[in-house]
Design an enzyme around this catalytic site. Structure first.
Site, PDB file in Angstrom:
ATOM      1  N   SER A 189       0.865  -1.228  -0.143  1.00 23.65           N
ATOM      2  CA  SER A 189      -0.005  -0.097   0.111  1.00 23.65           C
ATOM      3  C   SER A 189       0.775   1.435   0.109  1.00 23.65           C
ATOM      4  CB  SER A 189      -0.920   0.026   1.161  1.00 23.65           C
ATOM      5  OG  SER A 189      -0.160  -0.162   2.367  1.00 23.65           O
ATOM      6  N   THR A 245     -10.411  -7.204   2.048  1.00 30.27           N
ATOM      7  CA  THR A 245     -11.275  -6.161   3.042  1.00 30.27           C
ATOM      8  C   THR A 245     -12.258  -5.803   2.220  1.00 30.27           C
ATOM      9  OG1 THR A 245     -10.920  -4.245   4.231  1.00 30.27           O
ATOM     10  CG2 THR A 245      -9.989  -4.222   2.118  1.00 30.27           C
ATOM     11  N   LYS A 248     -12.085  -0.891   1.302  1.00 34.05           N
ATOM     12  CA  LYS A 248     -11.363  -0.141   0.316  1.00 34.05           C
ATOM     13  C   LYS A 248     -12.152   0.035  -0.840  1.00 34.05           C
ATOM     14  CE  LYS A 248      -6.982  -0.591   2.874  1.00 34.05           C
ATOM     15  NZ  LYS A 248      -7.414  -1.051   4.198  1.00 34.05           N
ATOM     16  N   THR A 277     -16.115 -11.101  19.181  1.00 34.41           N
ATOM     17  CA  THR A 277     -16.392  -9.667  18.827  1.00 34.41           C
ATOM     18  C   THR A 277     -17.746  -9.828  18.228  1.00 34.41           C
ATOM     19  OG1 THR A 277     -15.471  -7.814  17.782  1.00 34.41           O
ATOM     20  CG2 THR A 277     -15.214  -9.886  16.585  1.00 34.41           C
ATOM     21  N   THR A 278     -18.419  -8.577  18.441  1.00 35.17           N
ATOM     22  CA  THR A 278     -19.778  -8.412  17.775  1.00 35.17           C
ATOM     23  C   THR A 278     -19.548  -8.386  16.223  1.00 35.17           C
ATOM     24  OG1 THR A 278     -20.512  -7.120  19.659  1.00 35.17           O
ATOM     25  CG2 THR A 278     -21.586  -6.809  17.535  1.00 35.17           C
ATOM     26  N   THR A 363       5.094   4.031   9.572  1.00 29.81           N
ATOM     27  CA  THR A 363       4.317   3.307   8.363  1.00 29.81           C
ATOM     28  C   THR A 363       5.229   3.417   7.068  1.00 29.81           C
ATOM     29  OG1 THR A 363       2.351   4.638   9.140  1.00 29.81           O
ATOM     30  CG2 THR A 363       2.045   3.751   6.892  1.00 29.81           C
TER      31      THR A 363
END
Length: 406
Positions: A189, A245, A248, A277-278, A363
């Protein structure tokens, strides 16, 4: 322990290095993306053009996606009701997993609340479960993949970036009977470079390793149906696990893996990052379902986006603004200094109404600070003209060398 002093000094250190991150207060305009309202410290709003969104195709503004989400809220309400195993599996989740499995030519898929969680949970769980498993990870893999490798507590090997030969050297030294997982990305990325997927898979298979491909910056963007670089290159069958994902190019939120039924079921059954996790709100799943389904058929957005990226790179070359050459949709404009990078971002916003966040360490490596531009199908020629003029002005004001190595 002086807790207040400790945290205060830590933040002062970030500011001194020029790495302190400031969030811009933005309000996107539905139907007019990439325009947004920027709110200053006084609460005064003015229009800006967003040039750094990961909503690569503008699908977060697509009327069909928005309608699907609105209809889902009207149909079933806002929240999912809990974790997937208690009350949080809805028909939208089931349909979306089927759609994602089909997108990647796999038997099954599994949804997560984010791409970060899908990487961390999957790599962490599989690495811990397989007896004696060794995880081999590209040196530039995303933080979420690194977290998964660490969480597994398994032995790890870091191979040189996009280097099949170095990967083979590591694999050659391992016991052939040990389980192995080779993890890498398709599109990286920050530099926008693309992995040699075929070569990495060939080496991995020769030494009996599972292949794990992160396609988060590629799904929706490449391939005849938006299945990613592996689909474009006809290699999906060489990947044991494909991770992606929905946040994006698909414009919504969430992460997923696509793999065999047993691998997906194993992660579903053992990964604490999934179990406790919910689940995604059903409206989010409905919007993602609409986006994935639409981009399986439509080429318009992908073709327009690639033209915009190519045109921007050409325009930057013409005026001597340094950027990293690559064959992807990501355009990293180089600054090379954290303080100048933040100043450039601020001046672009304040003087020209151009919003693009500075990208600093950790990053990217120190000395490679940059402005990461992501042109979308909705950035027109007028916006691009304004961007080029703005960059030229800011580079001149800050006396940034246009000869920075790209």
């Amino acid at each position: 322990m002086d807790y207040h002093g400790f945290f205060s000094r830590a933040l002062k250190g970030l500011r001194k290095e020029g790495r302190y991150r400031v969030f811009a207060d933005l309000k996107r305009h539905a139907g007019t993306f990439p325009y947004a309202s920027f709110y200053d410290s006084n609460g005064t709003a003015r229009d800006v053009v967003v040039w750094c969104s990961n909503d690569y195709l503008g699908m977060g503004q697509n009327p069909m996606v928005c309608s699907a989400m609105t209809e889902a809220i009207q149909d079933v309400g806002a929240g999912s009701g809990g974790t997937r195993n208690i009350a949080g599996t809805t028909h939208y989740h089931v349909l979306l997993e089927r759609e994602l499995a089909d997108l990647h030519g796999k038997a099954a898929a599994l949804l997560f609340t984010s791409g970060y969680i899908s990487n961390e949970a999957t790599l962490g769980t599989l690495g811990a479960m397989l007896p004696g498993c060794v995880l081999l990870s590209d040196e530039l893999n995303h933080a979420s993949m690194i977290a998964g490798v660490r969480h597994s507590k398994s032995p790890k090997k870091i191979f040189k970036h996009n280097d099949p030969h170095d990967l083979e050297l590591h694999l050659r030294d391992l016991d052939p009977d040990l389980p192995k997982i080779v993890a890498f990305e398709s599109v990286y990325s920050m530099d926008g470079d693309i992995a040699p997927i075929a070569e990495l898979c060939e080496v991995s298979k020769r030494y009996g390793a599972l292949t794990y491909l992160d396609e988060v910056h590629a799904v929706g963007m490449y391939g005849p149906r938006g299945g990613g670089v592996a689909e474009r290159e006809g290699l999906m069958d060489q990947l044991d696990i494909i991770e992606g994902t929905l946040a994006k190019a698909f414009g919504v939120m969430g992460g997923y893996i696509a793999s065999t039924t047993d691998i997906c079921d194993t992660v579903r059954s053992f990964a604490s990052g999934f179990i406790f996790t919910t689940s995604l709100p059903p409206a989010v799943a409905a919007g993602a379902l609409a986006s994935v389904s639409y981009l399986k058929e439509s080429q318009v957005e992908r073709e327009r986006q690639m033209e915009r990226a190519s045109t921007l790179k050409h325009r930057l070359r013409e005026v001597g603004i340094p950027f990293i050459e690559n064959s992807s949709h990501i355009v990293p404009v180089m600054i090379g200094d954290p303080v100048l990078c933040k100043q450039a971002s601020d001046q672009l916003l304040e003087l020209h109404g151009v919003y693009v966040q500075p990208i600093n360490y950790p990053t990217v490596p120190r000395g490679t600070e940059r402005l990461r531009l992501t042109p979308s199908p909705l950035h027109n020629d007028v916006m691009m003209d304004q961007l080029i003029v703005a960059l030229q002005d800011v580079y001149k004001r800050l006396q940034i060398e246009t000869a920075v190595a790209a």
